[in-house]
Design an enzyme around this catalytic site. Structure first.
Site, PDB file in Angstrom:
ATOM      1  N   HIS A   1       4.066  -0.977   0.904  1.00 37.28           N
ATOM      2  CA  HIS A   1       4.906  -1.918   1.760  1.00 37.28           C
ATOM      3  C   HIS A   1       4.815  -1.456   3.319  1.00 37.28           C
ATOM      4  O   HIS A   1       5.181  -2.135   4.237  1.00 37.28           O
ATOM      5  CB  HIS A   1       6.178  -2.096   1.286  1.00 37.28           C
ATOM      6  CG  HIS A   1       6.334  -2.608   0.020  1.00 37.28           C
ATOM      7  ND1 HIS A   1       5.779  -3.833  -0.409  1.00 37.28           N
ATOM      8  CD2 HIS A   1       7.008  -2.353  -1.298  1.00 37.28           C
ATOM      9  CE1 HIS A   1       5.929  -4.163  -1.568  1.00 37.28           C
ATOM     10  NE2 HIS A   1       6.541  -3.348  -2.139  1.00 37.28           N
TER      11      HIS A   1
ATOM     12  N   GLY B   1      10.491  -1.399   2.088  1.00 36.94           N
ATOM     13  CA  GLY B   1      10.297  -1.473   0.485  1.00 36.94           C
ATOM     14  C   GLY B   1      10.352  -0.043  -0.228  1.00 36.94           C
ATOM     15  O   GLY B   1       9.425   0.435  -0.868  1.00 36.94           O
TER      16      GLY B   1
ATOM     17  N   ASP C   1       0.685  -3.362  -8.497  1.00 32.81           N
ATOM     18  CA  ASP C   1       2.067  -3.454  -8.513  1.00 32.81           C
ATOM     19  C   ASP C   1       2.695  -4.644  -8.850  1.00 32.81           C
ATOM     20  O   ASP C   1       2.097  -5.732  -8.357  1.00 32.81           O
ATOM     21  CB  ASP C   1       2.590  -2.578  -7.221  1.00 32.81           C
ATOM     22  CG  ASP C   1       3.961  -2.310  -7.172  1.00 32.81           C
ATOM     23  OD1 ASP C   1       4.262  -1.080  -7.283  1.00 32.81           O
ATOM     24  OD2 ASP C   1       4.606  -3.134  -6.903  1.00 32.81           O
TER      25      ASP C   1
ATOM     26  N   HIS D   1       4.969  -5.912  -7.049  1.00 33.21           N
ATOM     27  CA  HIS D   1       5.304  -6.474  -5.713  1.00 33.21           C
ATOM     28  C   HIS D   1       4.029  -6.793  -4.794  1.00 33.21           C
ATOM     29  O   HIS D   1       3.129  -5.737  -4.914  1.00 33.21           O
ATOM     30  CB  HIS D   1       6.332  -5.748  -4.905  1.00 33.21           C
ATOM     31  CG  HIS D   1       7.655  -5.354  -5.902  1.00 33.21           C
ATOM     32  ND1 HIS D   1       7.750  -4.205  -6.573  1.00 33.21           N
ATOM     33  CD2 HIS D   1       8.525  -6.142  -5.888  1.00 33.21           C
ATOM     34  CE1 HIS D   1       8.949  -4.355  -6.972  1.00 33.21           C
ATOM     35  NE2 HIS D   1       9.464  -5.587  -6.600  1.00 33.21           N
TER      36      HIS D   1
ATOM     37  N   ASP E   1       5.436  -1.340 -12.435  1.00 33.85           N
ATOM     38  CA  ASP E   1       6.735  -2.234 -12.460  1.00 33.85           C
ATOM     39  C   ASP E   1       6.724  -3.702 -12.911  1.00 33.85           C
ATOM     40  O   ASP E   1       7.779  -4.363 -12.925  1.00 33.85           O
ATOM     41  CB  ASP E   1       7.414  -1.984 -10.901  1.00 33.85           C
ATOM     42  CG  ASP E   1       6.570  -2.367 -10.032  1.00 33.85           C
ATOM     43  OD1 ASP E   1       5.431  -2.596 -10.122  1.00 33.85           O
ATOM     44  OD2 ASP E   1       7.009  -2.051  -8.810  1.00 33.85           O
TER      45      ASP E   1
ATOM     46  N   TYR F   1      10.250   1.822 -12.310  1.00 36.05           N
ATOM     47  CA  TYR F   1      11.708   2.552 -12.311  1.00 36.05           C
ATOM     48  C   TYR F   1      12.323   2.697 -13.325  1.00 36.05           C
ATOM     49  O   TYR F   1      13.590   3.325 -13.511  1.00 36.05           O
ATOM     50  CB  TYR F   1      12.426   1.787 -11.164  1.00 36.05           C
ATOM     51  CG  TYR F   1      11.897   1.687  -9.769  1.00 36.05           C
ATOM     52  CD1 TYR F   1      11.712   2.648  -8.942  1.00 36.05           C
ATOM     53  CD2 TYR F   1      10.932   0.403  -9.747  1.00 36.05           C
ATOM     54  CE1 TYR F   1      10.912   2.521  -7.892  1.00 36.05           C
ATOM     55  CE2 TYR F   1      10.235   0.264  -8.452  1.00 36.05           C
ATOM     56  CZ  TYR F   1      10.295   1.083  -7.677  1.00 36.05           C
ATOM     57  OH  TYR F   1       9.281   1.096  -6.562  1.00 36.05           O
TER      58      TYR F   1
END
Ligand SMILES: [Zn+2]
Length: 324
Positions: free
Chosen positions: A115, A123, A150, A152, A239, A279
């Site tokens: 990010h 991020g 990812d 994101h 994630d 996470y």
């Protein structure tokens, strides 16, 4: 595989996510230490942070390393002394690329700080290790494919190479109003000479393993084959796993991560993989399955909107990207 003990010392998110992240790292270490050779990286120099980043961002990191504090709009933290971990992360990503050149595929569990853009931290990412590696490889004359799994969008890496035709960035991520970072629609194709070399596959919530597998077959493999890179840098965030507390909404299981790992190891050019996001405890298992363990979950089915999105994206790429 790369390992540095300082990977368990610091994380660059707010205090609430630091603990689960560091636990993930410790669990990873406990799980792999007997099975894989762990190679320590050399610490990167502060100069290396300047390869893709503005001096102003690097100065801010150095300053906050003394007293600690937030470096962006509120997500990204520099804790006192955490520069050491950041430099180990950068060194780890470079070490993964060295090992990949020799062995074909190599992995570092930290890194993939995608990010951070040229002059801005974001991020949980103070600075972008994967973009730095990509830039260094292009300075050796290589064409590089950057693949981002990812959940994101890999917005920082995309921004840094947006006008470049020697770097393909391809990000597969969830796209939904209010979901971080909010960019990465499929019409973000690049600019100037880089037009057609930024690819985005924005997936709807609950996409599931079946449709994600189709993205790997129909888009990722085809893009890598036709772009024909000299080197692949991968952000292997886990994630999107359904148990992930921050990004589980794609409803993926270890089956997807197993498939990604297998696909990456099947490519001709060397592949350097980095940990990326993830996470929850289940993500640790998913990450291990990337590295070859058989999945222990049933693959998740995909709703009609996931299949139609993939069709839409494919059609758009075919109409707008001559080389695809
Ligand atoms: Zn993420």
């Amino acid at each position: 595989m790369v390992w540095d003990d300082s990977f368990t010392s610091f994380f660059f998110g707010p205090p609430s996510v630091v603990k689960p992240w560091l636990e993930r790292m410790r669990e990873f270490y406990e799980a792999v230490k007997g099975e894989h050779e762990l190679v320590p990286p050399e610490r990167a120099s502060v100069e290396l942070l300047k390869v893709v980043h503005c001096d102003s961002l690097v100065s801010k990191i150095l300053e906050l390393n003394e007293e600690g504090g937030v470096i962006d709009y509120g997500d990204t933290y520099i804790y006192p002394g955490s520069l050491e971990t950041l430099l180990a992360v950068f060194g780890g990503t470079l070490k993964a690329s060295e090992l990949a050149s020799e062995e074909g595929f190599a992995y570092t569990p930290y890194g993939g700080l995608h990010h951070a853009s040229r002059c801005r931290a974001a991020g949980f990412c103070p600075a972008n290790d994967v973009a730095t590696l990509v830039e260094l490889l292009t300075r050796k004359g290589m064409r590089v494919a950057y693949l981002d799994f990812d959940v994101h969008h890999g917005d920082g890496t995309q921004e840094i190479f947006y006008a470049r035709d020697d770097v393909l960035t391809l990000s597969i991520h969830m796209y939904y109003p209010g979901f971080y970072p909010g960019t990465g629609w499929y019409d973000e194709l690049g600019a100037g000479p880089g037009k057609g070399f930024s690819l985005n596959v924005p997936l709807p919530p609950r996409t599931g393993d079946e449709a994600y597998g189709a993205v790997l077959e129909l888009i990722v493999k085809r893009a890598v084959e036709n772009f024909s890179p000299d080197f692949v840098v991968a952000q292997m965030g886990v994630d999107g796993h359904r148990s992930d507390p921050l990004g589980g909404l794609l409803n993926l299981t270890t089956n997807t991560y197993y498939r990604i790992g297998k696909m990456l190891r099947s490519f001709d050019p060397p592949v350097a993989g980095t940990g990326g996001g993830g996470y929850g405890r289940a993500s640790v298992r998913a990450m291990l399955s990337e590295l070859g363990n058989a999945p222990d979950e049933e693959p998740t089915p995909s709703p009609p909107e996931a299949w139609s999105r993939i069709e839409e994206v494919l059609k758009y790429f075919e109409e707008n990207i001559p080389w695809f």
